[in-house]
Design an enzyme around this catalytic site. Structure first.
Site, PDB file in Angstrom:
ATOM      1  N   ASP A 158       0.866  -3.113   3.982  1.00 17.94           N
ATOM      2  CA  ASP A 158       2.160  -3.443   3.482  1.00 17.94           C
ATOM      3  C   ASP A 158       3.391  -4.407   3.715  1.00 17.94           C
ATOM      4  O   ASP A 158       4.030  -4.582   3.730  1.00 17.94           O
ATOM      5  CB  ASP A 158       2.828  -2.209   4.152  1.00 17.94           C
ATOM      6  CG  ASP A 158       2.910  -0.642   4.286  1.00 17.94           C
ATOM      7  OD1 ASP A 158       1.721  -0.539   3.285  1.00 17.94           O
ATOM      8  OD2 ASP A 158       3.042  -0.269   5.174  1.00 17.94           O
ATOM      9  N   GLU A 185       3.830   5.764  -4.466  1.00 17.56           N
ATOM     10  CA  GLU A 185       4.620   5.094  -3.678  1.00 17.56           C
ATOM     11  C   GLU A 185       4.188   3.540  -3.469  1.00 17.56           C
ATOM     12  O   GLU A 185       4.081   3.149  -4.141  1.00 17.56           O
ATOM     13  CB  GLU A 185       4.174   5.599  -2.715  1.00 17.56           C
ATOM     14  CG  GLU A 185       3.053   5.311  -2.236  1.00 17.56           C
ATOM     15  CD  GLU A 185       1.755   5.908  -0.595  1.00 17.56           C
ATOM     16  OE1 GLU A 185       2.329   6.601  -0.583  1.00 17.56           O
ATOM     17  OE2 GLU A 185       0.429   5.514  -0.326  1.00 17.56           O
TER      18      GLU A 185
END
Length: 362
Positions: free
Chosen positions: A53, A236
């Site tokens: 991430d 997402e």
């Protein structure tokens, strides 16, 4: 005597010729070595870091990165995009509460002159991950290294008038469009008792960096064939990318723990259009960035520019193996734009392949 001088002259000339030959073969060697070192320094190879991430924010000549580790959040700074600097812990999760566990996907932002970190957390450790919500931290100083004050959970539900009606929410990111601050994230339609629940993309208005001031609006669901067909249908990790009059939400789809994780794209054809109207977002016909046999499970990206601001770069994570799970590393590469103004991310570059450093990086 003359014969003696002739012999000395011959010996002298022979030694000079021998030294000249040695000089011609040995002297260039240091030059070649220096050239090789200079050429090598102009390249880097992926991966550039451990983790997942990736989030990078360029402010002036400095890159700030952010990540989750050891039940907390770290920040780093560097003048180089390829070397993001020492990871300095800036916040540790409390022992109890809604944000005590499962710290995910933090992002650091400079908004209205202050530093904020947006993150995902849950009240229970481990899975099933059914308690995840989104929160924000504010730096108490002018430094991105804090200390940070917890500003609380952000509202991610359907009725602002009902306290405690927040819905499951991860990967929240704030951004400005046409002077208005918005938040986008991945969420569930309803809270559930299993984390194998379909994930959608939502957007809402913000009145300031720590308050969402409208009910959420769903702008994307995993409905296309390239978003479905695996263990879980999900959208997402939305991230905003702007170019001239267009705005894009680049998001992740398919399962993050499997090799088919990939990036999709929503396009707002005009940044003056209302992003709270789902019809204004147009989904790409297929994935805009996906793995291959050498690079697996690419997803959850962020964007920045080269030190001299002449190039656009994408940072993303990839899986380390085909084995299901979340063992990942961070990678980066330059991307370009099509003639009609859409991002062209190309193909993920395999690990170990030399890549030219970002333009302007010393």
């Amino acid at each position: 005597m003359i014969h003696h001088y002739r012999k000395l002259l011959i010996v002298f000339l022979g030694q000079a010729l021998l030294l000249g030959c040695k000089a011609s073969t040995i002297a260039p060697a240091p030059v070649r070595t220096e050239t090789t070192q200079a050429s090598t320094s102009l390249f880097f190879t992926n991966p550039v870091a451990e983790g997942a991430d990736p989030w990078v924010l360029k402010v002036g000549d400095v890159y700030y990165s952010c990540g989750a580790s050891n039940k907390g959040i770290y920040v780093s700074q560097s003048s180089k995009l390829t070397k993001l600097g020492e990871r300095v812990p800036v916040w540790k999760a409390p022992a109890n509460g809604w944000n005590a566990h499962n710290i995910w996907a933090p992002e650091i932002h400079l908004i209205q002159g202050k530093w904020y970190i947006y993150y995902t957390a849950g009240k229970e450790p481990g899975g099933p991950f059914i308690h995840q919500r989104s929160g924000v931290l504010e730096s108490a100083t002018s430094s991105p290294f804090g200390p940070y004050v917890d500003k609380g959970m952000l509202y991610t539900g359907d009725n602002l008038q009902v306290p405690g009606s927040e819905k499951w929410a991860i990967d929240l990111t704030p951004f400005y469009l046409n002077g208005q601050l918005y938040a986008a994230w991945s969420g569930w339609e309803e809270n559930a008792l299993t984390d194998r629940t379909k994930q959608h993309l939502y957007i809402a208005r913000m009145s300031n960096p720590w308050i969402i001031s409208s009910n959420r609006v769903k702008i994307s669901s995993p409905t296309q064939s390239w978003e479905t067909g695996g263990e879980l249908d999900l959208n997402e990790g939305p991230e905003l990318l702007k170019k001239k009059e267009k705005a894009f939400l680049i998001y992740s789809t398919r399962e993050s723990w499997l090799k088919d994780y990939r990036l999709g794209q929503l396009t707002l054809a005009d940044t003056l259009s209302d992003p709270m109207q789902p019809r204004n977002w147009v989904k790409s016909d297929g994935p805009v960035f996906q793995g291959n046999e050498q690079v697996l499970g690419v997803g959850h990206c962020s964007f920045t520019t080269s030190p001299d601001n002449t190039e656009d770069w994408i940072l993303y994570h990839a899986k380390k193996s085909v084995t299901p799970g979340w063992q990942r590393d961070i990678r980066m590469q330059k991307f370009t734009w099509t003639a009609d103004g859409y991002p062209d991310f190309g193909q993920p570059i395999p690990a170990g392949v030399p890549v030219p450093v970002p333009s302007g990086e010393k």
